[in-house]
Design a protein around this motif. Structure first.
Motif, mmCIF file in Angstrom:
data_model
loop_
_atom_site.group_PDB
_atom_site.id
_atom_site.type_symbol
_atom_site.label_atom_id
_atom_site.label_comp_id
_atom_site.label_asym_id
_atom_site.label_seq_id
_atom_site.Cartn_x
_atom_site.Cartn_y
_atom_site.Cartn_z
ATOM 1 N N THR A 1 41.051 25.524 50.282
ATOM 2 C CA THR A 1 40.970 26.799 50.990
ATOM 3 C C THR A 1 41.065 27.910 49.959
ATOM 4 N N LEU A 2 40.098 28.825 49.989
ATOM 5 C CA LEU A 2 40.110 29.938 49.033
ATOM 6 C C LEU A 2 39.980 31.243 49.796
ATOM 7 N N GLY A 3 40.855 32.186 49.502
ATOM 8 C CA GLY A 3 40.801 33.475 50.172
ATOM 9 C C GLY A 3 40.821 33.334 51.688
ATOM 10 N N GLY B 1 23.123 20.599 47.622
ATOM 11 C CA GLY B 1 23.510 21.350 48.817
ATOM 12 C C GLY B 1 23.078 22.799 48.668
ATOM 13 N N ALA B 2 23.038 23.484 49.801
ATOM 14 C CA ALA B 2 22.583 24.874 49.808
ATOM 15 C C ALA B 2 23.576 25.778 49.082
ATOM 16 N N ASN B 3 23.152 26.996 48.781
ATOM 17 C CA ASN B 3 24.064 27.997 48.221
ATOM 18 C C ASN B 3 25.266 28.134 49.136
ATOM 19 N N GLY B 4 26.444 28.108 48.550
ATOM 20 C CA GLY B 4 27.650 28.314 49.336
ATOM 21 C C GLY B 4 28.170 27.075 50.042
ATOM 22 N N SER B 5 27.534 25.924 49.824
ATOM 23 C CA SER B 5 27.986 24.705 50.527
ATOM 24 C C SER B 5 29.260 24.125 49.913
ATOM 25 N N GLY B 6 29.642 24.583 48.724
ATOM 26 C CA GLY B 6 30.919 24.155 48.142
ATOM 27 C C GLY B 6 30.794 23.276 46.902
ATOM 28 N N LYS B 7 29.613 23.224 46.306
ATOM 29 C CA LYS B 7 29.386 22.338 45.152
ATOM 30 C C LYS B 7 30.260 22.716 43.959
ATOM 31 N N SER B 8 30.214 24.000 43.585
ATOM 32 C CA SER B 8 31.015 24.438 42.429
ATOM 33 C C SER B 8 32.501 24.291 42.718
ATOM 34 N N THR B 9 32.878 24.615 43.956
ATOM 35 C CA THR B 9 34.287 24.472 44.336
ATOM 36 C C THR B 9 34.721 23.015 44.212
ATOM 37 N N LEU B 10 33.843 22.102 44.604
ATOM 38 C CA LEU B 10 34.195 20.684 44.508
ATOM 39 C C LEU B 10 34.413 20.276 43.052
ATOM 40 N N PRO C 1 30.596 24.858 33.088
ATOM 41 C CA PRO C 1 30.644 25.620 34.339
ATOM 42 C C PRO C 1 29.299 26.281 34.639
ATOM 43 N N GLN C 2 29.198 26.756 35.876
ATOM 44 C CA GLN C 2 27.959 27.415 36.306
ATOM 45 C C GLN C 2 27.897 28.848 35.780
ATOM 46 N N ARG C 3 26.841 29.145 35.073
ATOM 47 C CA ARG C 3 26.512 30.527 34.723
ATOM 48 C C ARG C 3 27.673 31.397 34.265
ATOM 49 N N ASP D 1 27.497 21.939 36.004
ATOM 50 C CA ASP D 1 27.247 22.738 37.206
ATOM 51 C C ASP D 1 25.966 23.537 37.007
ATOM 52 N N GLU D 2 24.910 23.079 37.639
ATOM 53 C CA GLU D 2 23.581 23.699 37.556
ATOM 54 C C GLU D 2 23.095 23.851 36.116
ATOM 55 N N PRO D 3 22.980 22.747 35.394
ATOM 56 C CA PRO D 3 22.573 22.846 33.990
ATOM 57 C C PRO D 3 21.116 23.253 33.797
ATOM 58 N N GLU E 1 26.088 30.828 56.894
ATOM 59 C CA GLU E 1 27.420 31.182 57.374
ATOM 60 C C GLU E 1 28.314 31.791 56.303
ATOM 61 N N HIS E 2 28.004 31.517 55.063
ATOM 62 C CA HIS E 2 28.921 31.948 54.011
ATOM 63 C C HIS E 2 28.352 33.116 53.225
ATOM 64 N N HIS E 3 29.238 33.984 52.823
ATOM 65 C CA HIS E 3 28.829 35.022 51.891
ATOM 66 C C HIS E 3 28.892 34.455 50.499
ATOM 67 N N HIS E 4 28.292 35.142 49.612
ATOM 68 C CA HIS E 4 28.169 34.589 48.282
ATOM 69 C C HIS E 4 28.840 35.482 47.255
ATOM 70 N N ALA E 5 29.698 36.353 47.761
ATOM 71 C CA ALA E 5 30.240 37.376 46.871
ATOM 72 C C ALA E 5 31.182 36.816 45.805
ATOM 73 N N HIS E 6 31.998 35.838 46.192
ATOM 74 C CA HIS E 6 33.002 35.361 45.228
ATOM 75 C C HIS E 6 32.493 34.108 44.546
ATOM 76 N N GLU E 7 31.464 34.240 43.803
ATOM 77 C CA GLU E 7 30.828 33.064 43.202
ATOM 78 C C GLU E 7 31.809 32.276 42.335
ATOM 79 N N ASP E 8 32.490 32.956 41.463
ATOM 80 C CA ASP E 8 33.329 32.221 40.533
ATOM 81 C C ASP E 8 34.765 32.701 40.556
HETATM 82 N N1 ATP Z 1 37.824 32.360 45.028
HETATM 83 C C1 ATP Z 1 37.195 32.366 46.185
HETATM 84 N N2 ATP Z 1 37.685 33.073 47.243
HETATM 85 C C2 ATP Z 1 37.057 33.069 48.424
HETATM 86 N N3 ATP Z 1 35.910 32.397 48.667
HETATM 87 C C3 ATP Z 1 35.389 31.690 47.666
HETATM 88 C C4 ATP Z 1 35.988 31.625 46.374
HETATM 89 N N4 ATP Z 1 35.232 30.837 45.585
HETATM 90 C C5 ATP Z 1 34.201 30.424 46.351
HETATM 91 N N5 ATP Z 1 34.294 30.936 47.587
HETATM 92 C C6 ATP Z 1 33.349 30.707 48.711
HETATM 93 O O1 ATP Z 1 33.242 29.319 48.892
HETATM 94 C C7 ATP Z 1 31.922 28.981 49.312
HETATM 95 C C8 ATP Z 1 31.414 27.889 48.404
HETATM 96 O O2 ATP Z 1 31.233 28.419 47.101
HETATM 97 P P1 ATP Z 1 30.691 27.525 45.917
HETATM 98 O O3 ATP Z 1 30.637 28.391 44.710
HETATM 99 O O4 ATP Z 1 31.478 26.275 45.842
HETATM 100 O O5 ATP Z 1 29.231 27.173 46.458
HETATM 101 P P2 ATP Z 1 28.031 26.424 45.742
HETATM 102 O O6 ATP Z 1 27.654 25.297 46.619
HETATM 103 O O7 ATP Z 1 28.397 26.099 44.349
HETATM 104 O O8 ATP Z 1 26.886 27.522 45.807
HETATM 105 P P3 ATP Z 1 25.729 27.895 44.738
HETATM 106 O O9 ATP Z 1 24.606 26.965 45.009
HETATM 107 O O10 ATP Z 1 25.356 29.276 45.098
HETATM 108 O O11 ATP Z 1 26.297 27.790 43.360
HETATM 109 C C9 ATP Z 1 31.122 30.269 49.255
HETATM 110 O O12 ATP Z 1 31.007 30.765 50.551
HETATM 111 C C10 ATP Z 1 31.962 31.183 48.396
HETATM 112 O O13 ATP Z 1 31.791 32.520 48.738
#
Ligand code: ATP
Ligand code: MG
Length: 272
Positions: free
Chosen positions: A27-29, A51-60, A97-99, A178-180, A250-257
């Motif tokens: 859980t983030l934010g 997975g699509a943008n925001g699906s949680g790949k980088s978080t995983l 890491p990604q970008r 992560d996205e090499p 469903e997800h915003h993409h603002a907090h990428e990293d």
């Molecule tokens: N520190 C944070 N605080 C809140 N939300 C976050 C945080 N980090 C990531 N998220 C949210 O978690 C969701 C998954 O983000 P993540 O970066 O894991 O996606 P991704 O699958 O890697 O996407 P992409 O293909 O764009 O790289 C997104 O909606 C993102 O906004």
């Protein structure tokens, strides 16, 4: 013949898998980003994480490497629970890491950034004889001729390749990318594919986040697909992976990293 049965068969030791995640929740934010992910990466396996943008790949991948906190579930790397980072063999793990820029405002040369991959928590100076492996890792990504230039003048794709070299110089048993392929040209993609082929021959396990399999399609025999923080496919790469995945609405993409020391995430991990 008997040896085959008694001596040559490796014992089944699930705890020693390069990666083993069970019921992983993050859980983030206040937002639930991962919701019960199970993932194994076995010795020598090359796995795409799609997975699509925001699906949680980088978080995983960050949760696997203990860069973001896990709210429920367990992760072990080579049998060591990442909840106790001191016992994790970080030297066996390479991470790109990604970008994130390799530069981060410091005047380090490409060679120095690559050599920083040889550091760990006990070693704040590169080991004796570091130049040769660092040069050969740079050569691997086609940047040996620019070894002594400051990475801040490099293009985004070149910085990405420097970070790949920094992960390779560790000769990791597990390489997490992560996205090499993002932002690197066709030739560099082909050379990354050749590098990964070499790693496969050495038995290295690779987990790589991708949007499309591209030049790595022939190498990756398994794909794990995330959707809204859950695994929806784990098996042969789906045909759709050849194309580009759209955004996850469903997800915003603002907090990428989340903030990770982009200059040396491995060192940051090792110090904790
Ligand atoms: N520190 C944070 N605080 C809140 N939300 C976050 C945080 N980090 C990531 N998220 C949210 O978690 C969701 C998954 O983000 P993540 O970066 O894991 O996606 P991704 O699958 O890697 O996407 P992409 O293909 O764009 O790289 C997104 O909606 C993102 O906004
Ligand atoms: Mg990502």
């Amino acid at each position: 013949m008997l040896r085959l049965v008694t001596g040559d068969v490796a014992p089944y030791r699930p705890m020693a898998l390069p990666v083993r995640a069970r019921d992983l929740h993050v859980t983030l934010g206040g937002a639930r980003i991962l919701q019960g992910v199970d993932l194994d990466v076995r010795d020598g396996e090359m796995v795409a994480l799609l997975g699509a943008n925001g699906s949680g790949k980088s978080t995983l991948v960050k949760a696997l490497l203990s860069v973001v906190p896990v709210s429920r579930g367990t992760v072990t790397l080579f049998g060591a629970d990442v909840a106790d980072r001191r016992h994790v063999p970080w030297r066996r793990v390479g991470y790109v890491p990604q970008r994130v820029g390799a530069a981060s405002g410091t005047p380090a040369t490409a060679l120095e950034v690559v050599a920083s991959g040889l550091l760990d928590n006990r070693r704040l100076r590169p080991p004796r004889g570091w130049r040769e492996p660092a040069m050969s890792a740079l050569d691997e990504v086609g940047l040996a001729d620019r070894a002594h230039e400051t990475v801040s003048v490099f293009s985004g794709g070149q910085q990405q390749r420097v970070l790949i070299a920094r992960a390779l110089v560790r000769r990791p048993d597990l390489l997490v990318l992560d996205e090499p392929l993002t932002g690197i040209d066709r030739d560099s993609q082909e050379s990354l594919a050749a590098t990964l082929t070499g790693l496969r021959e050495r038995g290295t396990s690779v987990l790589t986040v991708l949007h499309e399999l591209g030049s790595l399609a022939g190498l990756l025999e398994r794909a794990v697909v995330l959707r809204h923080g859950r695994v929806v496919h784990d098996g042969a790469p789906p045909p759709a992976a050849a194309g580009h995945c759209g955004p996850e609405h469903e997800h915003h993409h603002a907090h990428e990293d989340v903030p990770v020391d982009p200059h040396n995430p491995e060192l940051r991990l090792g110090l904790s």
